[in-house]
Design an enzyme around this catalytic site. Structure first.
Site, PDB file in Angstrom:
ATOM      1  N   HIS A  46      -2.109  10.439  -3.128  1.00 30.56           N
ATOM      2  CA  HIS A  46      -2.919   9.341  -3.662  1.00 30.56           C
ATOM      3  C   HIS A  46      -2.226   8.667  -4.841  1.00 30.56           C
ATOM      4  CE1 HIS A  46      -6.114   7.983  -6.550  1.00 30.56           C
ATOM      5  NE2 HIS A  46      -6.469   7.299  -5.487  1.00 30.56           N
ATOM      6  N   GLU A  49       0.377   6.350  -3.578  1.00 30.65           N
ATOM      7  CA  GLU A  49      -0.281   5.135  -3.066  1.00 30.65           C
ATOM      8  C   GLU A  49      -0.490   4.116  -4.192  1.00 30.65           C
ATOM      9  OE1 GLU A  49      -4.477   3.577  -2.960  1.00 30.65           O
ATOM     10  OE2 GLU A  49      -4.517   5.531  -1.965  1.00 30.65           O
ATOM     11  N   HIS A  50      -0.889   4.579  -5.374  1.00 29.76           N
ATOM     12  CA  HIS A  50      -1.051   3.688  -6.518  1.00 29.76           C
ATOM     13  C   HIS A  50       0.292   3.136  -6.987  1.00 29.76           C
ATOM     14  CE1 HIS A  50      -5.290   4.285  -8.266  1.00 29.76           C
ATOM     15  NE2 HIS A  50      -5.298   4.904  -7.092  1.00 29.76           N
ATOM     16  N   GLU A 126     -10.104   7.335 -12.671  1.00 31.51           N
ATOM     17  CA  GLU A 126     -10.745   7.339 -11.354  1.00 31.51           C
ATOM     18  C   GLU A 126     -11.418   8.686 -11.086  1.00 31.51           C
ATOM     19  OE1 GLU A 126      -9.557   6.328  -6.686  1.00 31.51           O
ATOM     20  OE2 GLU A 126      -8.019   6.315  -8.250  1.00 31.51           O
TER      21      GLU A 126
END
Length: 418
Positions: A46, A49-50, A126
């Site tokens: 993840h 992905e950022h 997040e």
């Protein structure tokens, strides 16, 4: 019509041409997600992905945003337990620009040390945001409990400790190891010519090493678990789940229809009993979470602490019904048509078609004709749902997690039985 080509390094390029469309949705999918991480680097898929949007040798993060905005397109990404997708949706005439932009961030992101630290703070926020949102947090807690001890139970986001500990070297090592040709699928749906896209993609992506990045993991074990998590909240959030179906097993059509009847719509049994008749909860639903080798059927509700016992009574009763009585023809037919209609309506969107291409390739290795799916729904009977229920509606695989002021509940864990 669906076309498929395989590049020399194993990358699969799959297209579905929709000649009347004015858009193209294109995605680069990597068939590795959070379940393929080591626990020490949980959250790295993840995080990458950022980071791919934070700048390349040719484009800054602002350049990336401006370029897609200047053509009225969409550029985004998402991570799941079994794959990551980077995608764009643009007018068909801008497809070459979208391919150049996507392949640039996919291959040439710089992973600048300063940008890593800034984005680390974003990801930690997040995680904090999810932890402050109990109706999101409860699902993460449920899957951690349901798949306890298995990689499927790891959070997609990671946790504060694992994300804080990710070094630049660990991030680059993971990307180099896992972003391999045979795990990468380029899918496009819309007004696209297959050979033209293959040519564009091959020019950019043939530098990707071949082979696989992921290793097979052991099959998860289903066990009974009940956990009550005390937290000072206005509501108690409840997730109750059972063994489900895998993405590809034949019984998935029975499971989809069973879920639709149980809690998959406003006319479902749980919605009608819990919300409409009893007024116990604003939000109540069920869903199927299926993976390559495992799955779960999950019920969620959020409600006042004093109403939890009544909710549990209704939920367990409705689950028992699937084992003890055949669903009526009217409910079966309504659920069947609901799911068929939902699928057909979703195919009016090029991005949904693109996602369908990729998921079919990941889980089946080939396109799944629409007629075959419709036939799968048509084969479901009251008797086949009874047979599935006999297998999955079982106390030995039941997991329950409650989050909130659970001390006010009189529920005894050993008494939560189907």
């Amino acid at each position: 019509m669906v076309n498929k080509s395989i590049l020399d390094n194993g990358i699969r390029v799959i297209t579905e041409r929709i000649p009347y469309a004015s858009s193209v949705s294109i995605g680069i999918w990597v068939a590795n997600g959070s379940r393929h991480e080591d626990r020490s680097v949980n959250g790295v898929a993840h995080f990458i992905e950022h980071l791919l949007f934070k700048g390349t040798e040719r484009r800054s993060s602002l350049d990336i945003a401006r370029e897609i905005d200047s053509v009225g397109g969409v550029l985004n990404a998402f991570t799941s337990r079994e794959y990551v997708c980077y995608y764009a949706k643009i007018l068909d005439k801008f497809l070459p620009r979208a391919v150049d932009l996507l392949t640039d961030i996919f291959l040439n992101s710089t992973f600048d040390a300063e940008e890593i630290e800034k984005e680390r703070r974003v990801v930690l926020q997040e995680i904090s945001m999810m932890e402050d949102t109990p109706d999101d947090l409860i699902h993460d807690l449920f899957h951690q409990q349901f798949w306890e001890g298995h990689p499927l139970g790891m959070s997609i986001l990671g946790d504060v400790e694992s994300v804080s500990g990710l070094s630049r070297e660990a991030i680059l090592e993971y990307k180099e190891k896992m972003y391999r040709g045979e795990d990468i699928i380029v899918c496009a749906a819309g007004n696209v010519e297959h050979e033209e896209l293959v040519s564009m993609v091959a020019e950019q992506l043939l530098s990707v090493p071949g082979g696989h990045g992921r290793k097979p993991s052991a099959l998860p074990v289903y066990e009974r678990k009940v956990e009550l998590v005390e937290k000072d909240l206005e509501q108690v959030h409840v997730c109750l789940g059972l063994k489900g179906v895998t993405q590809s097993e034949p019984g998935r059509f029975d499971a989809f229809i069973m879920n639709a009847i149980l809690g998959g719509s406003m006319s479902s049994r749980l919605f009608q009993e819990v919300r409409e008749k009893s007024g116990l909860a604003y939000s109540v639903y069920s869903y199927i979470a299926s993976h390559a080798d495992a799955g779960s059927l999950v019920v969620y509700a959020g409600l006042s602490p004093e109403k939890v016992d009544e909710l549990m009574e209704i939920t367990l009763r409705e689950l028992r019904r699937f084992k003890n009585e055949p669903v009526s023809d009217s409910q079966l037919n309504a659920a069947r048509e609901q799911l068929k209609g939902n699928l057909l309506l979703s195919l009016e969107s090029s991005d949904n078609r693109m996602s369908r291409l990729a998921k079919n390739e990941i889980y089946f290795g080939a396109p799944q004709p629409l007629s075959q799916i419709m036939e799968g729904f048509d084969r479901v009977t009251a008797e086949s749902i009874l047979a599935l229920s006999a297998d999955i509606v079982d106390n030995s695989t039941l997991s329950l997690i409650m989050l909130g002021r659970v001390g006010s509940s009189t529920i005894q864990p050993e008494a939560v039985l189907i």
